[in-house]
Design a protein around this motif. Structure first.
Motif: not given
Length: 445
Positions: A9-20
């Motif tokens: 869940x943490x990995x996904x949130x960190x990935x999605x937070x970067x629009x690039x």
């Protein structure tokens, strides 16, 4: 500690937070990592113009085989043949040398099995020997041994066959049979057979390998007549000549004067020493493989000196690193992985070798170099053997920094090497383990 839902869940949130990441994800899914990461400026850095060039023949094609080291060596040798025969281009038979290489490798393998009869079957050395006994690859000194013993012939004298251009099945058949032969020899040894008896059995085994090679590659000529037309279009004939004499007369190399320089900047291989690799060879009675390990600048200077003297240079490298195959560009900044993936490679050349991230995978020929006003290399002109569809009709351009990072070996005449490095040949040769990355070019499939 395992991977749990909280961590995901943490990995996904960190990935999605970067629009690039979303843009890059779509690009990579569509065209792949390399095309999405390609730095188009690399094309501007490689105009394919070189201040110093050697002669070369038409581009060759090794097809579906791992004969790069043969093609590179013969493409280097043919420049002298073209000069002596007054021809614009010339091509040696790579099938001829392939035949002898396979037969000699089979003999070398069986001899190695006989030398290790008392090793446990599951020992690392026996496992290594059984891994790939007649692979397509090879080293410079291995080919030197073949040339010295068997010479060379024009391509028309022993042309390609299906299996010379497509070696996978041939290698599979030979490998399976050689493993069976290894089993027989070891079992007979356990049963009490003498070394003389085992050696006699080995000759019967070699005959089987010979018959397969003749059926797949054709009979090798003991002598031949060669007809051709020179640059002026005049018909010429060379009457009955052996392959050995053809090589001596129309190449004329002193094979003892050609030296292999290595750049392996790892702690286990001090510079200024000569190295070999255990259980690596083709012609059993030929001199062992030998390299002199030197700083990369020594390789560069020797290669430049040879090119300036109109002599092309055989070399071995890790070709897949930062290669733009369609354009034929080898540049350390070909791809912006740090922008698309978040990180590029953080390993040094020595670390890549130590941690199995790099090794010798391909051999080609330097046929030119572009020097700046101070005589320092900017780019290197490379003749490849993958046909004309890749690169600029088969010609590649290598940046000097790529040379430093991913080139490992060259073969040049002694006269281009400073005496201080040649003194390494007067010291005891250090034997590397069979699985050392410096022997990897001989394992190319």
């Amino acid at each position: 500690m395992g991977i749990d839902n909280e961590l995901l869940t943490e990995f996904k949130a960190r990935f999605d937070a970067n629009s690039t990441n979303q843009v890059i994800k779509g690009a990579i899914a569509k065209v792949g990592i390399d095309d999405a990461s390609l730095d188009n400026n690399v094309l501007r850095r490689h105009p394919f113009e070189f201040s110093n060039e050697t002669k070369r023949g038409a581009i060759t094609n090794q097809q579906s085989s791992g004969r790069c080291w043969m093609f590179a060596a013969l493409n280097t040798a043919r420049v002298d043949t073209m000069e002596k025969l007054d021809m614009d281009s010339f091509e040696f038979s790579q099938n001829y040398t392939l035949f002898w290489d396979k037969l000699e490798k089979a003999n070398y393998f069986l001899d190695s099995i006989l030398e290790t009869l008392d090793e446990p079957q599951n020992s690392r050395i026996v496992s290594h020997l059984l891994m790939d006994p007649v692979q397509d690859g090879g080293q410079w000194d291995m080919f030197s041994g073949l040339l010295e013993k068997y010479g060379a012939v024009p391509k028309s004298v022993m042309p390609e066959t299906f299996h010379s251009s497509n070696t996978r099945k041939l290698n599979s058949v030979l490998t399976s049979k050689l493993r069976e032969f290894a089993c027989q020899l070891r079992e007979d040894h356990k049963a009490g057979s003498s070394l003389n008896e085992l050696t006699e059995n080995k000759e019967t085994m070699l005959y089987f390998i010979y018959t397969v090679l003749v059926k797949a590659l054709g009979e090798v000529p003991e002598s031949f007549t060669y007809t051709y037309r020179n640059k002026e279009g005049e018909y010429c004939r060379i009457n009955e000549i052996t392959p050995q004499n053809f090589f001596k007369e129309y190449v004329g190399w002193d094979l003892t004067s050609l030296v292999s320089l290595l750049n392996a900047p790892t702690e286990d291989k001090p510079f200024g020493r000569a190295y070999t690799v255990k259980y690596l060879g083709t012609v059993k009675e030929a001199k062992p493989i030998q390299y002199i390990n030197v700083p990369i600048q020594v390789l560069k200077e020797a290669a430049v000196a040879s090119i300036k003297d109109a002599q092309p240079v055989w070399f071995g490298c890790d070709v897949g690193k930062m290669l733009v195959r369609d354009s034929g560009i080898m540049d350390e900044h070909s791809y912006n992985y740090e922008l698309t993936l978040g990180e590029g490679s953080g390993l040094t050349k020595a670390q890549r070798l130590d941690y199995s991230d790099s090794l010798l995978t391909h051999a080609m020929v330097f046929v030119g170099v572009d020097l700046d006003e101070q005589g320092q290399p900017l780019t290197w002109k490379v003749e490849n053997s993958w046909g004309e569809k890749s690169g600029k009709k088969g010609i590649y351009s290598m940046s000097d920094k790529w040379f430093e990072e991913f080139n490992y070996q060259i073969a040049v005449d002694k006269k281009y090497i400073p005496e201080k490095w040649l003194k390494a040949l007067e010291q005891p040769v250090i034997a590397l383990e069979p699985w050392d990355p410096m022997g990897a070019l001989a394992l190319v499939k």
